[in-house]
Scaffold this motif. Structure first.
Motif, short mmCIF file in Angstrom:
data_model
loop_
_atom_site.label_atom_id
_atom_site.label_comp_id
_atom_site.label_asym_id
_atom_site.label_seq_id
_atom_site.Cartn_x
_atom_site.Cartn_y
_atom_site.Cartn_z
N ILE A 44 -8.95 4.96 3.07
CA ILE A 44 -8.89 4.05 4.22
C ILE A 44 -9.61 2.73 3.95
O ILE A 44 -9.39 1.73 4.65
CB ILE A 44 -9.45 4.73 5.48
N LEU A 45 -10.47 2.70 2.94
CA LEU A 45 -11.14 1.45 2.60
C LEU A 45 -10.15 0.36 2.21
O LEU A 45 -10.45 -0.83 2.32
CB LEU A 45 -12.13 1.68 1.45
N PHE A 46 -8.96 0.76 1.76
CA PHE A 46 -7.95 -0.19 1.30
C PHE A 46 -6.91 -0.51 2.38
O PHE A 46 -5.95 -1.22 2.11
CB PHE A 46 -7.25 0.36 0.07
N LEU A 47 -7.09 0.01 3.60
CA LEU A 47 -6.13 -0.25 4.66
C LEU A 47 -6.20 -1.70 5.12
O LEU A 47 -7.26 -2.20 5.48
CB LEU A 47 -6.41 0.68 5.86
N LYS A 48 -5.06 -2.39 5.10
CA LYS A 48 -4.99 -3.78 5.55
C LYS A 48 -4.77 -3.81 7.05
O LYS A 48 -3.99 -3.04 7.60
CB LYS A 48 -3.83 -4.48 4.83
#
Length: 519
Positions: A498-502
């Motif tokens: 989820i750290l990479f969710l835009k």
């Protein structure tokens, strides 16, 4: 269909019908959990313990994209009616099952109906409200799903202890008829498209053929066959080949069942991944915690179900509040990140419970885990829907629900496989010790895990019975611990993803938009 197309009263009735429908479908994912020890005691077959869960999730998962497409062709109302009818028929048949194979088949029928209901529920909500307003309604519907999923074990325990396990399935009838009455009255008909469109039958058939062997492999590996056995490797290989063929079919089909272009969107991909992992955790806990509480701690079905109730409360509150907050702030990533942190904390606590754990400790652990799961429910549905134009709402929504279901299916299968694999290894080690022939025969009886009263009927000394019971409980506690440990690492991977969710702004209308989130 938009909210402006129907009266305010009918919009409310549609929402009630939707929530009753998803409640009906989600309830049967878990209601049989606390009844399964009693069911197995009556019908025998602990080696099939995970199958009533697995087959329901498999059939509902397969039906989501297929019946989601049928709703576009024939209208939501007819599809809803068909789904409820199939589900209620399966419920009646399950209640009259006389052996485990029958129960498994009839649970599959239930799954088809349940998947049909789920496939349309979020689509209807998305059609009624734009993303900026939709979040709070998604939160309410997600809360209902969470409520049904978690209240199921307690309700199943109460019904099993108070009536019989048969009524765990018969109870669906009044809920289903209630949902049906609202839908028939309020949901507009005549939604079928004027232009004839074909269902992607070759794609659907290939998809089913590809998915079933993979699920069977996950279910049997470590239990019936070794992970490296020709059976398991062969099924995985066959499934991989069929998925490749499915991809080739979808690439050439004018109206594919699952367009491959969806996976060019990074927001969609990350939502799919995290929904999958969260579902693995949720259904693993719902399946294994009642087993732990009953067989290790010695509680009855009602007590084991009641201990999960706080998880219900925190899940429902988390989902409902998060939906409102997203609607007010227009932000969703921060809530998803907080949810995954809470889930990882809960999963860490879950893998630390043992034979000495108190009821309050287990309740606290499940409450924390439930809060995190509840917060995720409106986040990933809304984020994925907002990343695509309104014309793709049904397709995107169905795929999120598909991922949620397949996560529960595979998660239940793998975690159940891990538990049974470690349990069988422990039994094998115990049977090699210096036991009497009678005691050794009891240890090697696969029914011992749910019928420890067999020990009392074996004519052996009371002290020997207590000693062996303690050893068997330790084996099962350790086996469930191993499954919970895997759940924890699943949560860690979901947190990293989820750290990479835009995050993109939530649309305030349902007008067409460009899919600018692709990269």
């Amino acid at each position: 269909m938009k909210a402006s197309d129907v009266s305010g009263k009918k919009t409310v009735l549609i929402m009630i019908g939707v929530m009753l429908s998803v409640f009906l479908s989600a309830l049967d994912n878990t209601i049989a959990g606390t009844a399964m020890p009693r069911i197995i005691s009556d019908l025998k077959g602990i080696e099939l313990y995970a199958w009533p869960f697995t087959i329901y999730m498999l059939c509902s998962t397969i039906s989501i994209p297929i019946f989601g497409r049928m709703a576009d062709l024939y209208g939501h109302k007819l599809t809803y009616f068909s789904g409820i009818a199939i589900f209620l028929a399966g419920s009646v048949l399950c209640g009259f099952s006389s052996n485990m194979p029958q129960l498994i088949v009839f649970r599959g029928i239930q799954g088809v109906g349940g998947g049909t209901l789920i496939a349309n529920s979020f689509i209807i909500v998305g059609s009624l409200f734009p993303p900026a307003e939709r979040a709070k309604y998604m939160g309410f519907v997600a809360a209902v799903i969470g409520l049904a999923s978690i209240i199921g074990p307690m309700l199943g325990g109460v019904i099993t202890d108070g009536l019989s396990w048969h009524w765990v399935f018969f109870i669906n009838i009044p809920v289903g008829l209630g949902a049906l009455s609202f839908i028939l009255f309020a949901l507009p008909g005549g939604e079928a498209r004027s232009v004839k469109r074909k269902i992607d039958l070759p794609g659907a058939v290939t998809f089913v053929i590809a998915l079933v062997p993979a699920l069977l492999a996950f279910t049997w590996a470590g239990r019936i066959y070794a992970w490296s056995s020709p059976h398991i490797v062969g099924m995985f290989a066959f499934s991989a080949v069929m998925f490749i063929i499915f991809g080739l079919i979808e690439r050439k089909t004018v109206e594919p069942l699952i367009p491959l272009s969806l996976f060019k969107n990074p927001i969609f991909n990350l939502c799919i991944v995290d929904v999958f992992f969260v579902s693995c955790l949720m259904f693993g806990a719902v399946m294994l915690v009642p087993l732990f509480v009953q067989n290790v701690l010695g509680a009855n079905a009602t007590t084991s179900g009641a201990m999960i109730m706080p998880m219900t409360v925190s899940l429902v509150i988390g989902g409902a509040i998060t939906g409102v907050l997203i609607a007010k702030t227009g932000r969703y990533k921060i809530f998803g990140l907080a949810a995954m942190l809470i889930i990882v904390a809960g999963a860490f606590m879950l893998q630390q419970i043992d034979e000495q754990s108190s009821s309050s400790r287990i309740i606290l652990t499940l409450t924390i885990l439930g809060a995190g799961i509840g917060i995720t429910m409106p986040v990933f549905d809304l984020a994925s829907q907002n990343a695509f134009p309104q014309s793709q709402l049904g397709l995107v929504t169905s795929m999120i629900q598909f991922s949620r279901n397949i996560g529960g299916t595979i998660g239940s299968a793998i975690l159940g496989s891990i538990m049974l694999s470690h349990m069988n290894a422990g039994i094998a080690r115990l049977s090699e010790t210096n036991l009497s022939p009678v005691m050794k025969g009891l240890v090697e009886n696969s029914q011992f895990a749910v019928e420890t009263q067999l020990l009392n009927r074996a004519g052996v000394g009371l002290s020997d019975v207590h000693q062996l019971l303690g050893q068997l409980k330790t084996i099962q506690a350790n086996s469930i611990h191993q499954a919970f440990l895997v759940s924890f690492w699943v949560g860690v991977v979901g947190l990293a993803a989820i750290l990479f969710l835009k995050e993109i702004p939530l649309r305030k209308t349902n007008e067409k938009m460009e899919v600018h989130s692709r990269s």
